[in-house]
Design a protein around this motif. Sequence first.
Motif, PDB file in Angstrom:
ATOM      1  N   LEU A  58       0.846  -1.203   0.000  1.00  0.00           N
ATOM      2  CA  LEU A  58       0.000   0.000   0.000  1.00  0.00           C
ATOM      3  C   LEU A  58       0.877   1.247   0.000  1.00  0.00           C
ATOM      4  CD1 LEU A  58      -2.445  -1.249   2.775  1.00  0.00           C
ATOM      5  CD2 LEU A  58      -2.967  -1.061   0.335  1.00  0.00           C
ATOM      6  N   PRO A  59       0.405   2.339  -0.616  1.00  0.00           N
ATOM      7  CA  PRO A  59       1.191   3.573  -0.592  1.00  0.00           C
ATOM      8  C   PRO A  59       1.439   4.044   0.854  1.00  0.00           C
ATOM      9  CG  PRO A  59      -0.884   3.868  -1.800  1.00  0.00           C
ATOM     10  CD  PRO A  59      -0.853   2.463  -1.338  1.00  0.00           C
ATOM     11  N   LYS A  60       2.622   4.593   1.092  1.00  0.00           N
ATOM     12  CA  LYS A  60       2.957   5.128   2.429  1.00  0.00           C
ATOM     13  C   LYS A  60       1.911   6.142   2.866  1.00  0.00           C
ATOM     14  CE  LYS A  60       7.185   3.538   3.732  1.00  0.00           C
ATOM     15  NZ  LYS A  60       6.780   2.182   3.389  1.00  0.00           N
ATOM     16  N   GLY A  61       1.538   6.080   4.160  1.00  0.00           N
ATOM     17  CA  GLY A  61       0.549   7.025   4.662  1.00  0.00           C
ATOM     18  C   GLY A  61      -0.885   6.572   4.456  1.00  0.00           C
ATOM     19  N   SER A  62      -1.067   5.394   3.832  1.00  0.00           N
ATOM     20  CA  SER A  62      -2.428   4.858   3.716  1.00  0.00           C
ATOM     21  C   SER A  62      -2.962   4.575   5.106  1.00  0.00           C
ATOM     22  CB  SER A  62      -2.422   3.537   2.942  1.00  0.00           C
ATOM     23  OG  SER A  62      -1.970   3.718   1.639  1.00  0.00           O
ATOM     24  N   GLN A  63      -4.283   4.666   5.232  1.00  0.00           N
ATOM     25  CA  GLN A  63      -4.878   4.395   6.543  1.00  0.00           C
ATOM     26  C   GLN A  63      -5.395   2.968   6.626  1.00  0.00           C
ATOM     27  OE1 GLN A  63      -7.825   7.497   6.760  1.00  0.00           O
ATOM     28  NE2 GLN A  63      -6.410   8.917   7.765  1.00  0.00           N
ATOM     29  N   ILE A  69       2.563   0.225  12.055  1.00  0.00           N
ATOM     30  CA  ILE A  69       3.333   1.466  11.966  1.00  0.00           C
ATOM     31  C   ILE A  69       4.644   1.226  11.208  1.00  0.00           C
ATOM     32  CG2 ILE A  69       4.566   3.216  13.337  1.00  0.00           C
ATOM     33  CD1 ILE A  69       2.300   2.906  15.431  1.00  0.00           C
ATOM     34  N   ALA A  70       5.266   0.068  11.456  1.00  0.00           N
ATOM     35  CA  ALA A  70       6.512  -0.263  10.747  1.00  0.00           C
ATOM     36  C   ALA A  70       6.293  -0.384   9.242  1.00  0.00           C
ATOM     37  CB  ALA A  70       7.106  -1.557  11.312  1.00  0.00           C
ATOM     38  N   CYS A  71       5.084  -0.716   8.827  1.00  0.00           N
ATOM     39  CA  CYS A  71       4.773  -0.803   7.393  1.00  0.00           C
ATOM     40  C   CYS A  71       4.464   0.570   6.792  1.00  0.00           C
ATOM     41  CB  CYS A  71       3.587  -1.734   7.157  1.00  0.00           C
ATOM     42  SG  CYS A  71       3.984  -3.465   7.397  1.00  0.00           S
ATOM     43  N   THR A  89      -8.269   5.546   3.279  1.00  0.00           N
ATOM     44  CA  THR A  89      -8.484   4.237   3.916  1.00  0.00           C
ATOM     45  C   THR A  89      -8.272   3.129   2.897  1.00  0.00           C
ATOM     46  OG1 THR A  89     -10.290   5.358   5.069  1.00  0.00           O
ATOM     47  CG2 THR A  89     -10.028   2.997   5.455  1.00  0.00           C
ATOM     48  N   LYS A  90      -7.309   2.255   3.152  1.00  0.00           N
ATOM     49  CA  LYS A  90      -6.989   1.203   2.181  1.00  0.00           C
ATOM     50  C   LYS A  90      -7.131  -0.204   2.751  1.00  0.00           C
ATOM     51  CE  LYS A  90      -5.557   4.168  -0.955  1.00  0.00           C
ATOM     52  NZ  LYS A  90      -6.627   4.637  -1.827  1.00  0.00           N
ATOM     53  N   ALA A  91      -7.129  -0.329   4.076  1.00  0.00           N
ATOM     54  CA  ALA A  91      -7.162  -1.667   4.674  1.00  0.00           C
ATOM     55  C   ALA A  91      -7.945  -1.641   5.974  1.00  0.00           C
ATOM     56  CB  ALA A  91      -5.736  -2.157   4.921  1.00  0.00           C
ATOM     57  N   ILE A  92      -8.332  -2.823   6.423  1.00  0.00           N
ATOM     58  CA  ILE A  92      -9.065  -2.934   7.692  1.00  0.00           C
ATOM     59  C   ILE A  92      -8.666  -4.239   8.378  1.00  0.00           C
ATOM     60  CG2 ILE A  92     -11.077  -3.994   6.505  1.00  0.00           C
ATOM     61  CD1 ILE A  92     -12.857  -2.581   8.628  1.00  0.00           C
ATOM     62  N   LEU A  93      -8.504  -4.163   9.684  1.00  0.00           N
ATOM     63  CA  LEU A  93      -8.185  -5.363  10.463  1.00  0.00           C
ATOM     64  C   LEU A  93      -9.381  -5.698  11.348  1.00  0.00           C
ATOM     65  CD1 LEU A  93      -6.111  -7.527  11.416  1.00  0.00           C
ATOM     66  CD2 LEU A  93      -5.404  -5.899  13.182  1.00  0.00           C
ATOM     67  N   LEU A  94     -10.176  -6.666  10.895  1.00  0.00           N
ATOM     68  CA  LEU A  94     -11.297  -7.127  11.718  1.00  0.00           C
ATOM     69  C   LEU A  94     -10.743  -8.026  12.810  1.00  0.00           C
ATOM     70  CD1 LEU A  94     -13.634  -8.098   8.765  1.00  0.00           C
ATOM     71  CD2 LEU A  94     -14.145  -6.312  10.424  1.00  0.00           C
TER      72      LEU A  94
END
Length: 415
Positions: free
Chosen positions: A70-75, A91-93, A122-127
């Motif tokens: 994902l591009p840097k700074g993606s949420q 955060i490391a990613c 917003t590019k990803a979500i952790l359910l």
Amino acid sequence: MQLSIPRGIVYHLVLQDIVYLIRAFFSPLTNQAKILKFEKKFAEYMGVKHCLAFPFARTAIYYSLKAKDLPKGSQIIMPPITIKQILDVVIACGLEPVFVDINPETLCFDSDKLKAALGPKTKAILLTYLFGMVPDLGELISLCKERDLFVLEDFSQCLNGKFADRKVGSFGDVGIYSSSSIKTLDTYGGGLLVCHNDLLYERLKEFKESLPRPSRTALILKIWTDLCRNVATNRIVFHVVTFPFLRLAVKLNPERVIKHVGHRSTQMLASLPEAWFEQYTSLQAELGLTLLPQVEEGDSVRAKNVQTIKSWSTDTGFRFPKGALKSENVYWQFVAYCENPLVMQKYLQSKRIDSSTTSLVYISNLPSYPYQGLTPNAETLHSNGMFIPAYPGLSQVEIRHIATVLNQSKTELQL
Ligand SMILES: *Cc1c(COP(=O)(O)O)cnc(C)c1O
């Protein structure tokens, strides 16, 4: 004689831990055929095409995000409560965590609050399915699909939980299960990643194969931890040694004993430790193959115990989360809300029942991190959600004792 009831259990035999502890000193750890066999079995078990075994769930999450590039700074939408190491890898990613509050009845994201949090970055979500509860995934997943989000499911606490007859962990782009200590499938650590997509699998496999050989010492220490926990919660040992010790500890320092497996660090990491990036061992895979066939039976006993406790506890000092329609919860930890956990823990102890609140970290409110969120429902769950023993191995008499005590708690504590 009535034995005291521990707050939790380890899901294997003490003898198994002893045997594996001895084997960990000399058995081969890198038998790839055995690891592959376990991966195949687990994928099949989950009804998903691929599985890859990483050393930790955090490692699997790290590489999933790397593979997606994902591009840097993606949420990334994050749960407000989980293990802190997941926040560290996100955060490391180079991603920005955005915390969305939970629905107090299902313990997963509140869909209205989720909608409000989604933006162009917003590019990803952790359910994350906390304590073995399954939310309305029909609603949540379609919302994620609409926005084309990369969906990661952390089902570490919810193996075999189902929504509309389908296992959680199989809905997203990747599902990640931590087979760490005290989980229902506990292989002395491990991050079992499942996914449907061939391309993603190939990329992740490359990452996995680049990991260095595992450390024998680390494995031995993990088995040792499980063995200690297993012995301490053995019913006789618990009654004679652990429980009296806990009662004394509650008198001396109540804040220290309220958390399930103790307090955890909340400091931000400068870099990710090397120990997170080693191979999963074939010895762990071997235990996984042995334990996997027993997990469902334990789940159904737990679910039945929870139903019994709930139906017998009609007027209690606790409030049970309702859950979602079409969901099959596994109740890894049966959690219920109460007004004052410190008072309640002491009260339950006086009735020979040990209990605790979660050791997971309230990650949306860590002062040492640059990211915070406003998540009051999660805060309540974190501080006022208590674990009520309902695991397999408790007798029906004990389950009824627990329900009776919950009922009495309201009048005796004048709630
Ligand atoms: C236990 C647990 C983990 C553990 O992850 P590891 O990186 O394998 O230690 C992760 N997420 C949740 C929700 C857990 O309960």
